[in-house]
Write a protein that holds these residues in place. Structure first.
Motif, PDB file in Angstrom:
ATOM      1  N   ILE A 232      -5.889  64.170  -3.219  1.00  0.00           N
ATOM      2  CA  ILE A 232      -6.523  63.856  -4.508  1.00  0.00           C
ATOM      3  C   ILE A 232      -6.961  65.137  -5.206  1.00  0.00           C
ATOM      4  O   ILE A 232      -6.727  65.341  -6.393  1.00  0.00           O
ATOM      5  CB  ILE A 232      -7.734  62.919  -4.302  1.00  0.00           C
ATOM      6  CG1 ILE A 232      -7.249  61.548  -3.844  1.00  0.00           C
ATOM      7  CG2 ILE A 232      -8.536  62.792  -5.590  1.00  0.00           C
ATOM      8  CD1 ILE A 232      -8.350  60.621  -3.395  1.00  0.00           C
ATOM      9  N   ARG A 233      -7.589  66.026  -4.424  1.00  0.00           N
ATOM     10  CA  ARG A 233      -8.063  67.282  -5.014  1.00  0.00           C
ATOM     11  C   ARG A 233      -6.903  68.070  -5.621  1.00  0.00           C
ATOM     12  O   ARG A 233      -7.003  68.623  -6.708  1.00  0.00           O
ATOM     13  CB  ARG A 233      -8.766  68.128  -3.961  1.00  0.00           C
ATOM     14  CG  ARG A 233     -10.151  67.602  -3.616  1.00  0.00           C
ATOM     15  CD  ARG A 233     -10.775  68.445  -2.540  1.00  0.00           C
ATOM     16  NE  ARG A 233     -12.045  67.912  -2.094  1.00  0.00           N
ATOM     17  CZ  ARG A 233     -13.193  68.066  -2.731  1.00  0.00           C
ATOM     18  NH1 ARG A 233     -13.220  68.770  -3.833  1.00  0.00           N
ATOM     19  NH2 ARG A 233     -14.303  67.537  -2.278  1.00  0.00           N
ATOM     20  N   LYS A 234      -5.789  68.104  -4.877  1.00  0.00           N
ATOM     21  CA  LYS A 234      -4.641  68.841  -5.404  1.00  0.00           C
ATOM     22  C   LYS A 234      -4.083  68.156  -6.645  1.00  0.00           C
ATOM     23  O   LYS A 234      -3.661  68.808  -7.597  1.00  0.00           O
ATOM     24  CB  LYS A 234      -3.567  68.964  -4.331  1.00  0.00           C
ATOM     25  CG  LYS A 234      -3.958  69.963  -3.251  1.00  0.00           C
ATOM     26  CD  LYS A 234      -2.758  70.437  -2.481  1.00  0.00           C
ATOM     27  CE  LYS A 234      -3.124  71.681  -1.700  1.00  0.00           C
ATOM     28  NZ  LYS A 234      -1.983  72.224  -0.979  1.00  0.00           N
ATOM     29  N   ALA A 235      -4.085  66.836  -6.627  1.00  0.00           N
ATOM     30  CA  ALA A 235      -3.549  66.105  -7.777  1.00  0.00           C
ATOM     31  C   ALA A 235      -4.373  66.383  -9.030  1.00  0.00           C
ATOM     32  O   ALA A 235      -3.830  66.498 -10.117  1.00  0.00           O
ATOM     33  CB  ALA A 235      -3.523  64.608  -7.484  1.00  0.00           C
ATOM     34  N   VAL A 236      -5.699  66.483  -8.873  1.00  0.00           N
ATOM     35  CA  VAL A 236      -6.507  66.741 -10.060  1.00  0.00           C
ATOM     36  C   VAL A 236      -6.562  68.222 -10.403  1.00  0.00           C
ATOM     37  O   VAL A 236      -7.278  68.617 -11.308  1.00  0.00           O
ATOM     38  CB  VAL A 236      -7.943  66.174  -9.964  1.00  0.00           C
ATOM     39  CG1 VAL A 236      -7.905  64.686  -9.720  1.00  0.00           C
ATOM     40  CG2 VAL A 236      -8.758  66.889  -8.911  1.00  0.00           C
TER      41      VAL A 236
ATOM     42  N   ALA B 151      -6.627  71.162  -7.999  1.00  0.00           N
ATOM     43  CA  ALA B 151      -7.151  72.209  -7.128  1.00  0.00           C
ATOM     44  C   ALA B 151      -6.014  73.116  -6.690  1.00  0.00           C
ATOM     45  O   ALA B 151      -4.954  72.634  -6.294  1.00  0.00           O
ATOM     46  CB  ALA B 151      -7.812  71.587  -5.902  1.00  0.00           C
TER      47      ALA B 151
END
Lengths: 298, 410
Positions: free
Chosen positions: B320-324, B326
């Protein structure tokens, strides 16, 4: 100029005999302000297409321009930057981080942009107000209903003012009322000029879309522009693109069906009686010679 | 993404898994607690010995049998031998005491002789007492007050009287003022004449614990020892106007020549006792500190292990973090910060544990451990460094995770 432009994009997994084709020569142009619904059976490549467009995945072949910029060859960190600044994601489930409250979740993309805390909180609050959850700012995701979680996820996807919003079955786990709320929200966002790409299994939801794509076996088999409010007619028939049996099978029996060459197992009818009900496909699969050998056979 | 954000996130995820975070920190907690406690005990003993030498044995030079310490040309102690102190007795004699008395600057010489035997009172034997025969001016030399009664005088040389330490009064006679009571020692009766005030004690030193000592007049004791009294120490007081170090040197040379060049004795200033003790203790503590450092390392490995598991478990979160948006390095820093925060909190908890242990030691033993600030700082910095070093591998693993695989996992 289209905002998204895919040219002969293919995505392959594995190599040699184990190669699986997830996307096969996709050509797609999406303009600003379109609300595109993508339909198709499981394994048809919808999610892979979303991932490629969302820069989570790289195409194996082909060119991908986003807003005129070539993005297929970008490095990891550059792609992260594009995701951060230009794309908003809404996933089917578990899309919020469980350890953070709603406000922090919504503000996450801004944190990765390096915005200061004050600005972040202000923005996140505005977005939460917009999705009607301003009073839930300090709740944890586990304290929200499924529909509320998705609305928070939408607020998060909007916070960086993205050019594209990618929603992968945003209502997949919701009941009809919650679904409706989420879809109305997406429709609102669309009205304000955002470009939305949405994967869905529910033909009903195509009424919110301006364009419907049908995928099968890694290809876009049907591309239909339609007006808002109508349910795509062809979507009625999406489940059955092809006859699952033919006369030969009827004679040979079930075992011949199970070894059918062209179909995916899921759509093979195990019960011979039900095959009689299978309708004629309204959307014909383009007859195209396969380039790659599929591993799913047998 | 600022460090503050990483810290906030680390705090969140540590809070979300309290028990596991505690287990992760346990190695660091134990390591820090043991380092700080051990050093604290050593430091405390040094303080106690210093206090002893500043009060009881102030301005005193001690001459002991055996070569306990080696000195360099400037008279600085370079090496400590622990063993000879316990096995070599009898190398100093009353004759040495007489020789020392002749040296310029020496005020008086008090020979201390051990007398063997057990004491009996009320038909009970008491094994915890040491009987020492010494001169009447011992009490002036050590500048220690007598709580009750008085010390024997020069005229009591041949009398069977005794002055006892405080522990003897309480443990042996079972009362605070057992003056006038008699006890039996080597078939003869002795009358208690006085009770010393509590001597400051220093554990782990080679000094006698005078609180559990019975002092009897020199001649009475010498008679019991047969031909030769067992002298374990000569206490030499120096006239205030003389330099102690030069007197030490003079005593050293004098006895060396009396003993025919044999260095089978040690001359120590009272302030050197603490050096002696600390050097002895260093042997013990360095081993313990080594073990503690190893446990700190093991703690670091523990952090790494748990963080590696965490990375797999939190794949969805990473996705999720990478998708948003990061970047890999932001993910890396997030996990690195988390292991740093874990080890930092581990070190603080370790300090807390050390504090509690030291407090309990102060209450229930005669040890008086002190907190050494530099060790505390070392422990905190050391733990954070270890947390960082062992956090790199998990952080890299997290950073390199493929966003799609991560998102797919749940």
């Amino acid at each position: 100029m289209p905002i998204i432009n895919l040219k002969d994009v293919s995505r392959l997994y594995g190599f040699g005999d184990a190669t699986t084709v997830a996307l096969e020569d996709i050509n797609l142009e999406i303009n600003k302000g379109e609300f595109v619904a993508i339909m198709g059976p499981s394994g048809s490549g919808k999610s892979t297409l979303m991932n490629v467009i969302g820069l989570l995945d790289r195409p194996t072949y082909g060119a991908f321009t986003l807003h005129g910029d070539n993005v297929e060859a970008l490095k990891d960190d550059q792609r992260a930057k594009v995701r951060r600044d230009k794309i908003g994601f809404v996933f089917q489930s578990f899309s919020l981080l469980p350890n953070m409250n709603v406000l922090e979740n919504v503000a996450l993309p801004l944190a990765y942009q390096g915005a200061n805390l004050h600005h972040r909180i202000l923005q996140a609050r505005t977005m939460l107000e917009r999705v009607g959850l301003g009073d839930r700012s300090y709740f944890l995701p586990t304290q929200l209903s499924g529909g509320q979680v998705q609305r928070v996820a939408i607020a998060r996807s909007l916070i960086n003012q993205p050019e594209i919003i990618i929603a992968d079955e945003p209502t997949g786990n919701l009941d009809s009322i919650a679904s409706r709320l989420v879809m109305e929200l997406l429709a609102d966002i669309h009205k304000m000029g955002n470009t939305i790409l949405m994967v869905t299994h529910n033909p009903e939801l195509t009424r919110y879309a301006t364009r419907v794509l049908f995928m099968r076996d890694g290809m876009i088999v049907h591309d239909e522009k339609k007006s808002l409010g109508d349910i795509s007619e062809s979507s009625e028939n999406t489940k059955f693109f092809e006859e699952t049996t033919n006369e030969e099978h009827d004679i040979a029996g079930v075992s011949a069906m199970l070894t059918v060459e062209t179909d995916q197992g899921k759509y093979v009818k195990m019960n011979p009686q039900s095959t009689k009900k299978s309708r004629k496909p309204s959307v014909k699969r383009p007859t195209k010679k396969k380039k790659y050998k599929r591993s799913k056979k047998s | 993404m600022m460090m503050v954000d990483h810290m906030r996130m680390a705090r969140n995820s540590i809070r979300a898994n309290r028990f596991r975070s505690f287990l992760t920190m346990l190695g660091v907690i134990i390591g820090v607690a043991s380092v700080v406690t051990v050093v604290g005990i050593g430091e405390g003993i040094k303080h106690q010995v210093n206090r002893q030498s500043e009060t009881v044995t102030k301005n005193i030079i001690s001459v002991r049998p055996g070569r306990i310490a080696e000195r360099d040309g400037n008279g600085v102690i370079t090496r400590i031998n622990i063993l000879p102190a316990s096995i070599q007795t009898g190398s100093i004699t009353l004759n040495d005491a007489k020789e020392i008395e002749l040296i310029d600057g020496v005020e008086r010489v008090v020979p201390m002789a051990l007398v063997s035997g057990t004491v009996k009172y009320d038909n009970k034997e008491y094994g915890g007492a040491t009987v020492i025969a010494t001169k009447h001016d011992f009490v002036d030399t050590v500048s220690q007050k007598i709580d009750f009664g008085g010390f024997y005088g020069d005229v009591d040389k041949e009398k069977r009287v005794a002055v006892i330490g405080k522990s003897i009064a309480e443990d042996f006679f079972g009362e605070v003022v057992p003056i006038g009571k008699t006890f039996t020692f080597r078939d003869q009766e002795y009358i208690v004449r006085g009770v010393f005030e509590q001597f400051p004690i220093a554990p782990l030193t080679q000094n006698m614990n005078y609180n559990s000592t019975i002092f009897i007049p020199e001649n009475v004791g010498y008679n019991l020892s047969g031909s030769k009294p067992q002298l374990y120490e000569l206490l030499v007081s120096v006239k205030p106007e003389y330099d102690k170090q030069s007197v030490v040197r003079a005593i050293d040379q004098r006895i060396k020549s009396v003993h025919g060049g044999q260095e089978d004795f040690t001359v120590l200033r009272s302030d050197e006792m603490s050096i002696l003790t600390s050097k002895t203790f260093t042997l013990v503590s360095s081993t313990t500190v080594l073990i503690a450092i190893i446990s700190l390392l093991v703690g670091g490995i523990g952090i790494m292990n748990v963080m590696l598991v965490t990375v797999s478990e939190r794949a969805r979160e990473i996705g999720i973090r990478k998708a948003v948006g990061a970047s890999n390095s932001q993910i890396k820093w997030q996990f690195l910060t988390e292991s740093m925060v874990l080890s930092f909190w581990g070190s603080l908890s370790g300090l807390l544990v050390a504090g509690i242990v030291m407090l309990l030691l102060r209450i229930f033993t005669n040890l008086e451990p002190v907190v050494n600030l530099s060790v505390v700082i070392f422990a905190i910095i050391g733990s954070v460094v270890i947390g960082t070093v062992f956090g790199v591998a998990p952080a890299r693993k997290a950073a390199r995770k493929d966003p799609i695989d991560s998102l797919r996992s749940m």
